[in-house]
Design a protein around this motif. Structure first.
Motif, mmCIF file in Angstrom:
data_model
loop_
_atom_site.group_PDB
_atom_site.id
_atom_site.type_symbol
_atom_site.label_atom_id
_atom_site.label_comp_id
_atom_site.label_asym_id
_atom_site.label_seq_id
_atom_site.Cartn_x
_atom_site.Cartn_y
_atom_site.Cartn_z
ATOM 1 N N UNK A 164 30.580 47.886 20.122
ATOM 2 C CA UNK A 164 31.430 48.132 18.728
ATOM 3 C C UNK A 164 31.875 46.839 17.619
ATOM 4 N N UNK A 165 31.044 45.581 18.404
ATOM 5 C CA UNK A 165 31.420 44.596 17.508
ATOM 6 C C UNK A 165 32.766 44.216 17.475
ATOM 7 N N UNK A 166 33.747 44.633 18.494
ATOM 8 C CA UNK A 166 35.137 44.213 18.364
ATOM 9 C C UNK A 166 35.341 42.557 18.681
ATOM 10 N N UNK A 167 36.339 42.162 18.193
ATOM 11 C CA UNK A 167 36.806 41.047 18.626
ATOM 12 C C UNK A 167 37.319 41.087 20.191
ATOM 13 N N UNK A 168 36.761 40.448 21.119
ATOM 14 C CA UNK A 168 37.190 40.821 22.408
ATOM 15 C C UNK A 168 37.183 39.610 23.371
ATOM 16 N N UNK A 169 38.158 39.538 24.030
ATOM 17 C CA UNK A 169 38.026 38.534 25.187
ATOM 18 C C UNK A 169 38.459 39.047 26.616
ATOM 19 N N UNK A 170 37.452 38.887 27.468
ATOM 20 C CA UNK A 170 37.546 39.501 28.977
ATOM 21 C C UNK A 170 38.350 38.302 29.822
ATOM 22 N N UNK A 171 39.482 38.982 30.302
ATOM 23 C CA UNK A 171 40.338 37.748 31.181
ATOM 24 C C UNK A 171 40.260 38.494 32.504
ATOM 25 N N UNK A 172 40.077 37.625 33.407
ATOM 26 C CA UNK A 172 39.849 38.112 34.897
ATOM 27 C C UNK A 172 41.273 37.788 35.739
ATOM 28 N N UNK A 173 41.661 38.685 36.161
ATOM 29 C CA UNK A 173 43.031 38.819 36.716
ATOM 30 C C UNK A 173 42.743 38.773 38.316
ATOM 31 N N UNK A 174 42.524 37.703 38.664
ATOM 32 C CA UNK A 174 42.312 37.701 40.203
ATOM 33 C C UNK A 174 43.093 36.811 40.903
ATOM 34 N N UNK A 175 44.237 36.245 40.344
ATOM 35 C CA UNK A 175 45.222 35.243 40.877
ATOM 36 C C UNK A 175 46.455 35.861 40.740
ATOM 37 N N UNK A 176 47.574 35.151 40.482
ATOM 38 C CA UNK A 176 48.745 35.329 40.424
ATOM 39 C C UNK A 176 49.139 35.692 38.944
ATOM 40 N N UNK A 177 50.648 36.295 39.012
ATOM 41 C CA UNK A 177 50.803 36.793 37.677
ATOM 42 C C UNK A 177 51.112 35.708 36.841
ATOM 43 N N UNK A 178 51.392 34.526 37.260
ATOM 44 C CA UNK A 178 51.410 33.345 36.480
ATOM 45 C C UNK A 178 50.333 32.771 35.740
ATOM 46 N N UNK A 179 49.418 33.036 36.855
ATOM 47 C CA UNK A 179 47.859 32.866 36.256
ATOM 48 C C UNK A 179 47.186 33.674 34.969
#
Length: 206
Positions: A164-179
């Motif tokens: 869709x050509x959206x402004x998008x950032x992929x964030x990998x949530x593989x650690x702690x909540x603080x990370x």
């Protein structure tokens, strides 16, 4: 599913965003659209010997999910019923909070172009499938078969947003909540002074 969207939404709320959870709105939609859902899926439920209503005459969401997540065509039939209600409620929330930064917590926003067009950017929270599977088992108590079926229904979500050509950032949530919080802070920092000015070429993940 089970990537960490709820946690990401809470982090953004703590940073001053007004937040609305599309899943919560969808639950309300199931209640509000009860009669239409019963008309649409009673035959299917009968074939599978599934009871769609609870004792207090409400839709049994797990029973409904077992039906609609079993085939894309069935899911589409449910979406046609509930999406107009969801869109209306979310638009109302946006109007009531038009002076604030807003986070719309949703998985399949690409299916509602009217709402997607109002977003300045997408923060795509992700995690490897084995981690998500373990989280889903602990959180929801669903069968392995049910979880894997839902995973299959959500295949290639990131690609669908990219298309869709959206402004998008992929964030990998593989650690702690603080990370995860630190990663979200980096996203917000890169988005300053306004998310609308974020470079569309920066389709990346961390």
């Amino acid at each position: 599913m089970a990537a960490g969207k709820n946690l990401a939404a809470r982090i953004l709320e703590e940073k001053g965003f007004a937040s609305i959870d599309a899943d919560t709105v969808a639950h309300d939609a199931v209640d509000s659209c009860r009669e239409a859902i019963l008309r649409e899926f009673s035959d299917e439920a009968g074939k599978r010997k599934i009871q769609l209503e609870t004792q207090d005459k409400k839709i049994d969401r797990r029973a409904l999910a077992a039906i609609v997540f079993s085939a894309p065509s069935l899911l589409k039939r449910q979406e046609d019923i509930v999406y107009p209600y969801i869109t209306e409620r979310i638009n109302e929330f946006i109007s009531l909070n038009d002076k604030k930064d807003i986070v719309l917590h949703a998985t399949v926003l690409y299916k509602i172009p009217e709402l997607l067009a109002k977003m300045d950017a997408i923060l795509f929270i992700d995690a490897p499938a084995p981690i998500r599977f373990i989280r889903a088992r602990k959180r929801d108590g669903l069968s392995a078969k049910n979880i894997l079926q839902r995973f299959r229904n959500q295949r290639n979500l990131f690609a669908k947003y990219r298309a869709l050509n959206a402004d998008i950032l992929r964030v990998w949530n593989i650690g702690s909540g603080k990370s995860l919080e630190k990663k979200i802070e980096r996203f917000l920092y890169k988005s300053q002074p306004g998310i609308k000015e974020w470079n569309k070429k920066e389709h990346c993940g961390f």
